[in-house]
Design a protein around this motif. Structure first.
Motif, mmCIF file in Angstrom:
data_model
loop_
_atom_site.group_PDB
_atom_site.id
_atom_site.type_symbol
_atom_site.label_atom_id
_atom_site.label_comp_id
_atom_site.label_asym_id
_atom_site.label_seq_id
_atom_site.Cartn_x
_atom_site.Cartn_y
_atom_site.Cartn_z
ATOM 1 N N THR A 39 0.834 -1.214 0.000
ATOM 2 C CA THR A 39 0.000 0.000 0.000
ATOM 3 C C THR A 39 0.867 1.262 0.000
ATOM 4 O O THR A 39 1.708 1.387 -0.869
ATOM 5 N N SER A 58 -11.998 10.819 5.602
ATOM 6 C CA SER A 58 -10.972 10.174 4.785
ATOM 7 C C SER A 58 -11.048 10.633 3.331
ATOM 8 O O SER A 58 -10.021 10.841 2.687
ATOM 9 N N HIS A 65 -7.911 -1.331 9.926
ATOM 10 C CA HIS A 65 -7.989 0.111 10.229
ATOM 11 C C HIS A 65 -8.089 0.942 8.958
ATOM 12 O O HIS A 65 -8.612 2.053 8.973
ATOM 13 N N SER A 66 -7.513 0.446 7.876
ATOM 14 C CA SER A 66 -7.710 1.092 6.575
ATOM 15 C C SER A 66 -7.735 -0.008 5.534
ATOM 16 O O SER A 66 -6.793 -0.795 5.435
ATOM 17 N N GLU A 67 -8.811 -0.070 4.782
ATOM 18 C CA GLU A 67 -8.972 -1.188 3.847
ATOM 19 C C GLU A 67 -10.020 -0.881 2.786
ATOM 20 O O GLU A 67 -10.820 0.034 2.926
ATOM 21 N N PHE A 79 -12.890 2.854 0.007
ATOM 22 C CA PHE A 79 -11.877 2.940 1.047
ATOM 23 C C PHE A 79 -12.512 3.271 2.398
ATOM 24 O O PHE A 79 -13.317 4.188 2.529
ATOM 25 N N GLN A 80 -12.138 2.485 3.384
ATOM 26 C CA GLN A 80 -12.627 2.701 4.746
ATOM 27 C C GLN A 80 -11.441 2.957 5.648
ATOM 28 O O GLN A 80 -10.430 2.258 5.562
ATOM 29 N N MET A 81 -11.557 3.928 6.521
ATOM 30 C CA MET A 81 -10.422 4.287 7.360
ATOM 31 C C MET A 81 -10.890 4.662 8.762
ATOM 32 O O MET A 81 -11.845 5.414 8.912
ATOM 33 N N ASN A 82 -10.204 4.104 9.742
ATOM 34 C CA ASN A 82 -10.418 4.507 11.129
ATOM 35 C C ASN A 82 -9.174 5.298 11.555
ATOM 36 O O ASN A 82 -8.200 4.729 12.055
ATOM 37 N N GLY A 83 -9.229 6.581 11.298
ATOM 38 C CA GLY A 83 -8.065 7.442 11.521
ATOM 39 C C GLY A 83 -7.559 7.416 12.958
ATOM 40 O O GLY A 83 -6.344 7.373 13.200
ATOM 41 N N ILE A 96 -5.621 4.180 13.622
ATOM 42 C CA ILE A 96 -4.304 4.226 12.967
ATOM 43 C C ILE A 96 -3.363 5.115 13.772
ATOM 44 O O ILE A 96 -2.205 4.773 14.014
ATOM 45 N N ALA A 128 -1.426 0.946 5.090
ATOM 46 C CA ALA A 128 -2.403 -0.084 5.440
ATOM 47 C C ALA A 128 -1.659 -1.387 5.646
ATOM 48 O O ALA A 128 -0.671 -1.669 4.975
#
Lengths: 331, 331
Positions: free
Chosen positions: B114, B156, B194-196, B219-223, B226, B320
């Protein structure tokens, strides 16, 4: 330049669901015997609820057991697969997770050149091992082809199977001589569209599935064009592959080709004049499992005693790209 | 172990379509100023009809020109990108084709971890250059993020941009000392989700787009997650990165971080106590361009004279996986 690298353990995982040539003849309304004759594949295995990372982790556990080490001894995980489980993150990280190594910090990355991904991963790993960057590398090829086959394109669809293989490599001990003698890869993108899946990446997003024909998201193959191009390339490639060594084909104790198709294997064996005794051909049992096909065959050849320590082994094949690649190593 | 490698040319391609923070405020019905404050990105660029391979080829042509070589001098093409243009074949083969090198035979493969794909590609290339396996390697990072953003997840979506960068590397001449001093990567798949992007690969085929919510293919992100994980990992990582060298942070003339977000950059700079003069921050002009972000910043820093021959440069970032990675090299 030779690089020290020793295969210390191998493992495979083959999904339970068996799909026979006869079943495909019926499914595709083909005359009895058509699938076997066209593909050379008696049996291929398709996943039920396995993911690529679950299959890869199972193969890895077996490889680590065969190597007589612990999972924690691994200090690098390379995925050498032609398919992605998810667009993000990389396969190797998902395999690390399935191995319950999620807090280990073991570095994870993917190498992808479709069907040659294992061969390229093994080749690159040799530099990391030889230089001492990593001590114990796990290389995993785990492929789910069944989800992306185009059953309207029967000639290609009947070739493929799902499966995974894993190989653990280390530096040989001082008294051992395991190493890569030579490795070579060539890519001719004039053949880039000879085998491809056009849709699903950034060029054609999955949302276009509603608007485009399903074929865009399935594997497409022009077998004749691949055959013509690779036949033209093979003689010069083989000459260059051997050029840096002082051996000839006769020195090889095993030739492990990518199990592309029954016909491709027959032609390769004939063109290179390889005796049955050293030619590893297992396509009738698994079909073409993309990048996993070579390490699955390597695992079986070792298990069956067809490859012993000190033997010279060739891995050879073509892949989408179109690429042609090979490695000769001492086991 | 140090490896000789010299960056002899860099190039970038930035798509023409400019998307400002103000435009996104309006598009997403957000208060004026929200996007810039949250992301630190004034302007990002989105493709119109470019493909990743077309962008990568344009960056490559510039890098080759800057290097003063010809395209035909390249003997290996590595794609170091976090996104795939097509599921099959690999990006590097598609870039070779766009460069009209389709009959060249230049070997092509992808390295993917990534956002750290360029850093890992550069790191691996150093072994291939140092050992003499290849003489002139083209590393290309070309990313189209805009097609996979989830505009319902505003935090995101406003971070990302499209873009490409290319770097040509060779072995330095005898009197030159360009080399990698140290490189390190760690992966903690506890942060794999956490990001995928869950869907689009073999786990969730594009055909499922009709049955599942669109989020599966975006795209999914848990800032926050992370941030917490990388903050915990960073101090020990930096210590280990420097451990094999006899230098400290003060010796670096440039620190080029992955341009993840305005906040991530501020925190990184503060945590590592990096002076403004050496910290390369261009996120306001391009946003987060995934793996292209570091080589775009490297290209600009060289063009602006912020990096000169002999300077020590650090590339550093998270991706990621979750992975954390860094390289320190003499330019």
């Amino acid at each position: 330049m030779e690089r020290s690298i020793k295969v210390i353990g191998t493992g495979i995982y083959i999904p339970k669901t068996v799909v026979t040539a006869e079943e495909l003849d019926k499914k595709l309304s083909l005359p009895s015997g058509w699938t076997l004759k066209k593909s050379g594949v008696r049996v291929r295995h398709f996943i039920t609820n396995e993911t690529a990372s679950k299959m890869g982790a199972k193969a890895a556990v077996q490889a680590v057991e065969n190597a007589g080490i612990r999972l924690e001894d691994i200090d690098c995980i390379i995925s050498g697969s032609g398919t992605m489980e998810q667009p993000i993150p990389c396969n190797a990280a998902l395999i690390q997770k399935e191995l319950s190594l999620e807090e280990s910090g073991i570095p994870c990355f993917d190498i992808n050149t479709t069907c040659l991904s294992f061969v390229k991963g093994f080749d690159l790993a040799s530099y990391l091992i030889d230089s001492g960057r990593y001590k114990t590398i796990l290389i995993v090829s785990s492929e789910i082809s069944s989800i992306g086959l185009n059953w309207k394109q029967k000639e290609s669809a009947v070739l493929f199977g799902d499966g995974a293989a894993a190989v653990v490599v280390q530096k040989p001990r001082k008294e051992e001589s395991s190493h890569i003698l030579t490795a070579r890869m060539e890519t001719y993108s004039v053949g880039a569209s000879h085998s491809e899946i056009p849709g699903g990446g950034t060029k054609i997003h999955p949302r276009e599935h509603a608007h485009l024909s399903e074929e865009h998201f399935l594997f497409q193959m022009n077998g004749q064009a691949i055959f013509r191009l690779s036949s033209r390339l093979l003689p010069a490639f083989m000459e260059k592959l051997f050029a840096g060594t002082n051996i000839t084909m006769n020195a090889l104790k095993a030739v492990i080709p990518h199990q592309a198709s029954g016909m491709a294997l027959r032609i390769l064996q004939k063109k290179l004049n390889i005796p049955d005794a050293v030619f590893i051909n297992n396509i009738e049992n698994y079909g073409n499992t993309i990048a996993a096909s070579i390490p699955i065959a390597l695992h079986e050849a070792i298990e069956q005693g067809r490859i012993k320590r000190g033997d010279l082994v060739m891995l050879i094949g073509t892949s989408a790209g179109l690429s042609i690649g090979g490695v000769i190593f001492e086991y």
